[in-house]
Write an enzyme that holds these catalytic residues in place. Structure first.
Site, PDB file in Angstrom:
ATOM      1  N   LEU A 188      41.088  43.578 -49.106  1.00 36.99           N
ATOM      2  CA  LEU A 188      41.397  42.469 -49.246  1.00 36.99           C
ATOM      3  C   LEU A 188      42.983  42.634 -48.634  1.00 36.99           C
ATOM      4  O   LEU A 188      43.934  41.248 -48.912  1.00 36.99           O
ATOM      5  CB  LEU A 188      42.169  42.362 -51.200  1.00 36.99           C
ATOM      6  N   ASN A 227      47.128  34.604 -47.288  1.00 40.63           N
ATOM      7  CA  ASN A 227      48.380  33.718 -47.096  1.00 40.63           C
ATOM      8  C   ASN A 227      48.264  32.293 -46.034  1.00 40.63           C
ATOM      9  O   ASN A 227      47.577  33.189 -44.600  1.00 40.63           O
ATOM     10  CB  ASN A 227      49.392  35.131 -46.682  1.00 40.63           C
ATOM     11  N   TYR A 287      52.806  58.656 -56.271  1.00 46.19           N
ATOM     12  CA  TYR A 287      52.033  56.317 -56.445  1.00 46.19           C
ATOM     13  C   TYR A 287      53.015  56.593 -58.142  1.00 46.19           C
ATOM     14  O   TYR A 287      52.748  56.978 -58.842  1.00 46.19           O
ATOM     15  CB  TYR A 287      50.555  56.168 -57.081  1.00 46.19           C
TER      16      TYR A 287
END
Length: 304
Positions: A216, A223, A61
């Site tokens: 989510l 969208n 990450y």
């Protein structure tokens, strides 16, 4: 209030002594939050005050590595490490000049990546180490031996997997003399595949709670150019009113946690206000009809 939340949030994950917070703070976007080390420390302390003590990392990450940024914050407060359960992942080998990115669960790679995470985080041990994504060339015996050595050396307390199928989970577990503590999997109203994969049933069979990432759907729920998202959002808006919730996000977390496998959602925001709203979602409860209303909206059709 803080003590009450801490009681609500601390929860056993396996019958082997490991406890995590019911919500896990994800740090995969830490580098995008543009926080100084002091600001990162303040954020850590803020979610700790809410009862969220478990944090999710991975060696891949961020650039610079999110583990390094997190470690810099930890150094600013003595004893802070002991208040946290640090989860990290290994097994992904990023692409380099002349090579492609790939998965590798060899002992050499796992040891190297764990050592790197410990160095960046500035800690002597990880509370939980997860295999990040399935390595189709996994030698389960070699992985089991590696896990046992890391455990014996005190570098990792508990082990789990991420994105594993039920069969992959079972194979690795069959080689271990201690239980895998979790399988971190994608769970959200736009991607329902996990509910038909057999993964959740296997985790319930062995009394192992999953961690749920991308609840989510990476923001895709909002969208409005996507017909599926539009359908789901309409139902979520209605449920906000029915449940007296403050936001769609709260309803989504409640929808994920409604499953009997009792998932631990991984939060992705660096905004403490949104983290607080997620904590308040623990008071919400969907009935069967409400849960399936979201499922049907995602499918675009009623139940068969």
């Amino acid at each position: 209030m803080v003590n009450q939340l801490e009681r609500v949030l601390k929860t056993p994950v396996q019958s082997n002594g490991l406890t995590l917070s019911t919500l896990v703070q994800g740090y995969w976007r830490l580098g995008e939050w543009d926080l100084s080390a002091q600001e990162c420390l303040s954020f850590i302390q803020s979610h700790l005050a809410l009862g969220i003590s478990s944090v999710d990392h991975a060696h891949v990450y961020g650039n610079p590595p999110c583990e390094q940024l997190f470690g810099q914050a930890l150094k600013l407060k003595k004893g802070l490490r002991d208040e946290l359960e640090i989860i990290s992942k290994c097994g992904i080998v990023p692409s380099q000049a002349g090579t492609i990115g790939h998965y590798n669960f060899s002992q050499k790679v796992i040891f190297s990546q764990v050592e790197n995470s410990l160095r960046l985080l500035g800690t002597d041990y990880l509370d939980v180490l997860l295999l990040h994504r399935p390595d189709y060339l996994m030698d389960a015996d070699e992985v089991a031996s590696t896990f046992s050595l890391l455990k014996k050396q005190g570098k990792v307390k508990y082990f789990g997997v991420s994105n594993f199928t039920a069969a992959q989970f079972l194979l690795l577990q069959s080689r271990l003399d201690f239980p895998l503590v979790t399988n971190q999997i994608e769970m959200n109203p736009l991607n329902l595949s996990v509910f038909d994969s057999g993964v959740l049933e296997e985790l319930q069979r062995v009394a192992c709670r999953p961690m749920a990432w991308s609840c989510l759907a990476g923001g895709a729920i909002f969208n409005l150019d996507n017909p599926q998202s539009v359908r789901v959002k309409q139902v979520l808006d209605a449920l906000v009113e029915e449940l007296n919730a403050d936001s769609i996000e709260q309803v989504v977390y409640a929808w994920v946690m409604r499953h009997p496998c009792a998932p631990l959602p991984v939060l992705g925001s660096g905004n403490i206000v949104r983290t607080t709203l997620a904590v308040e979602s623990l008071s919400l409860s969907l009935n069967h009809e409400q849960w399936y209303r979201v499922w049907c909206a995602s499918k675009g059709q009623p139940v068969p």
